[in-house]
Design a protein around this motif. Structure first.
Motif, PDB file in Angstrom:
ATOM      1  N   ASP A  12      -5.043  -3.548   8.732  1.00  0.00           N
ATOM      2  CA  ASP A  12      -5.216  -2.609   7.631  1.00  0.00           C
ATOM      3  C   ASP A  12      -4.318  -3.093   6.501  1.00  0.00           C
ATOM      4  O   ASP A  12      -3.115  -3.241   6.694  1.00  0.00           O
ATOM      5  N   VAL A  13      -4.894  -3.332   5.325  1.00  0.00           N
ATOM      6  CA  VAL A  13      -4.101  -3.871   4.217  1.00  0.00           C
ATOM      7  C   VAL A  13      -2.975  -2.944   3.801  1.00  0.00           C
ATOM      8  O   VAL A  13      -2.039  -3.361   3.135  1.00  0.00           O
ATOM      9  N   HIS A  14      -3.038  -1.681   4.182  1.00  0.00           N
ATOM     10  CA  HIS A  14      -2.001  -0.718   3.819  1.00  0.00           C
ATOM     11  C   HIS A  14      -1.201  -0.271   5.042  1.00  0.00           C
ATOM     12  O   HIS A  14      -0.618   0.795   5.040  1.00  0.00           O
ATOM     13  N   GLN A  15      -1.160  -1.098   6.086  1.00  0.00           N
ATOM     14  CA  GLN A  15      -0.540  -0.654   7.325  1.00  0.00           C
ATOM     15  C   GLN A  15       0.956  -0.404   7.222  1.00  0.00           C
ATOM     16  O   GLN A  15       1.508   0.346   8.011  1.00  0.00           O
ATOM     17  N   SER A  16       1.633  -0.984   6.255  1.00  0.00           N
ATOM     18  CA  SER A  16       3.069  -0.745   6.125  1.00  0.00           C
ATOM     19  C   SER A  16       3.390   0.359   5.119  1.00  0.00           C
ATOM     20  O   SER A  16       4.547   0.696   4.922  1.00  0.00           O
ATOM     21  N   ARG A  17       2.364   0.933   4.513  1.00  0.00           N
ATOM     22  CA  ARG A  17       2.573   1.973   3.506  1.00  0.00           C
ATOM     23  C   ARG A  17       2.922   3.285   4.194  1.00  0.00           C
ATOM     24  O   ARG A  17       2.268   3.703   5.136  1.00  0.00           O
ATOM     25  N   SER A  18       3.977   3.945   3.714  1.00  0.00           N
ATOM     26  CA  SER A  18       4.419   5.194   4.325  1.00  0.00           C
ATOM     27  C   SER A  18       3.839   6.429   3.637  1.00  0.00           C
ATOM     28  O   SER A  18       3.978   7.533   4.144  1.00  0.00           O
ATOM     29  N   HIS A  19       3.210   6.240   2.466  1.00  0.00           N
ATOM     30  CA  HIS A  19       2.624   7.359   1.728  1.00  0.00           C
ATOM     31  C   HIS A  19       1.568   6.823   0.762  1.00  0.00           C
ATOM     32  O   HIS A  19       1.533   5.634   0.488  1.00  0.00           O
ATOM     33  N   GLU A  20       0.728   7.721   0.295  1.00  0.00           N
ATOM     34  CA  GLU A  20      -0.228   7.335  -0.739  1.00  0.00           C
ATOM     35  C   GLU A  20       0.552   7.005  -2.012  1.00  0.00           C
ATOM     36  O   GLU A  20       1.560   7.652  -2.307  1.00  0.00           O
ATOM     37  N   PRO A  21       0.108   6.000  -2.769  1.00  0.00           N
ATOM     38  CA  PRO A  21       0.817   5.673  -4.012  1.00  0.00           C
ATOM     39  C   PRO A  21       0.811   6.852  -4.980  1.00  0.00           C
ATOM     40  O   PRO A  21      -0.186   7.562  -5.103  1.00  0.00           O
ATOM     41  N   THR A  22       1.942   7.017  -5.652  1.00  0.00           N
ATOM     42  CA  THR A  22       2.032   8.035  -6.702  1.00  0.00           C
ATOM     43  C   THR A  22       1.262   7.534  -7.916  1.00  0.00           C
ATOM     44  O   THR A  22       0.952   6.331  -8.008  1.00  0.00           O
ATOM     45  N   GLU A  71      13.660  -2.085  -8.959  1.00  0.00           N
ATOM     46  CA  GLU A  71      12.528  -1.206  -8.661  1.00  0.00           C
ATOM     47  C   GLU A  71      11.630  -1.807  -7.588  1.00  0.00           C
ATOM     48  O   GLU A  71      11.142  -1.096  -6.705  1.00  0.00           O
ATOM     49  N   MET A  72      11.420  -3.108  -7.629  1.00  0.00           N
ATOM     50  CA  MET A  72      10.615  -3.756  -6.584  1.00  0.00           C
ATOM     51  C   MET A  72      11.308  -3.620  -5.230  1.00  0.00           C
ATOM     52  O   MET A  72      10.660  -3.365  -4.216  1.00  0.00           O
ATOM     53  N   HIS A  73      12.623  -3.729  -5.225  1.00  0.00           N
ATOM     54  CA  HIS A  73      13.376  -3.545  -3.979  1.00  0.00           C
ATOM     55  C   HIS A  73      13.232  -2.118  -3.490  1.00  0.00           C
ATOM     56  O   HIS A  73      12.990  -1.870  -2.310  1.00  0.00           O
ATOM     57  N   ARG A  74      13.349  -1.153  -4.395  1.00  0.00           N
ATOM     58  CA  ARG A  74      13.227   0.259  -4.026  1.00  0.00           C
ATOM     59  C   ARG A  74      11.849   0.555  -3.444  1.00  0.00           C
ATOM     60  O   ARG A  74      11.710   1.296  -2.462  1.00  0.00           O
ATOM     61  N   LEU A  75      10.821  -0.035  -4.041  1.00  0.00           N
ATOM     62  CA  LEU A  75       9.446   0.190  -3.593  1.00  0.00           C
ATOM     63  C   LEU A  75       9.100  -0.611  -2.336  1.00  0.00           C
ATOM     64  O   LEU A  75       8.026  -0.437  -1.776  1.00  0.00           O
ATOM     65  N   GLY A  76       9.988  -1.500  -1.950  1.00  0.00           N
ATOM     66  CA  GLY A  76       9.733  -2.307  -0.765  1.00  0.00           C
ATOM     67  C   GLY A  76       8.784  -3.449  -1.000  1.00  0.00           C
ATOM     68  O   GLY A  76       8.143  -3.947  -0.088  1.00  0.00           O
ATOM     69  N   ALA A  77       8.670  -3.874  -2.244  1.00  0.00           N
ATOM     70  CA  ALA A  77       7.742  -4.965  -2.592  1.00  0.00           C
ATOM     71  C   ALA A  77       8.417  -6.314  -2.509  1.00  0.00           C
ATOM     72  O   ALA A  77       9.581  -6.451  -2.594  1.00  0.00           O
TER      73      ALA A  77
END
Length: 77
Positions: A12-22, A71-77
């Protein structure tokens, strides 16, 4: 062995996502895709591209290389 035994697992391309994007995260992602396509991949290009499109930091300020990296670090990117 059958083909199924050699198949790669489904990802799943979003398997590491913890929430829907704001809405902010969605806009930032769409704009980053545009910047990468039109302006370049270097950090200075990305920061300039975001600022030129007036997509600012979460607190409404223009991006700097430091704020973008943080911000990229905060977002986990």
């Amino acid at each position: 062995m059958s083909t199924a035994e050699h198949a790669w697992p489904s990802l799943d391309v979003h398997q590491s996502r913890s929430h829907e994007p704001t809405p902010y995260e969605g806009k930032l992602a769409r704009t980053l895709e545009e910047v990468f396509t039109q302006d370049g991949h270097e950090l200075a290009d990305v920061v300039a591209g975001l600022n030129a499109r007036q997509v600012h930091t979460p607190d409404g300020q223009p991006w700097t290389e430091e704020t973008f990296t943080a911000e990229m670090h905060r977002l986990g990117a």
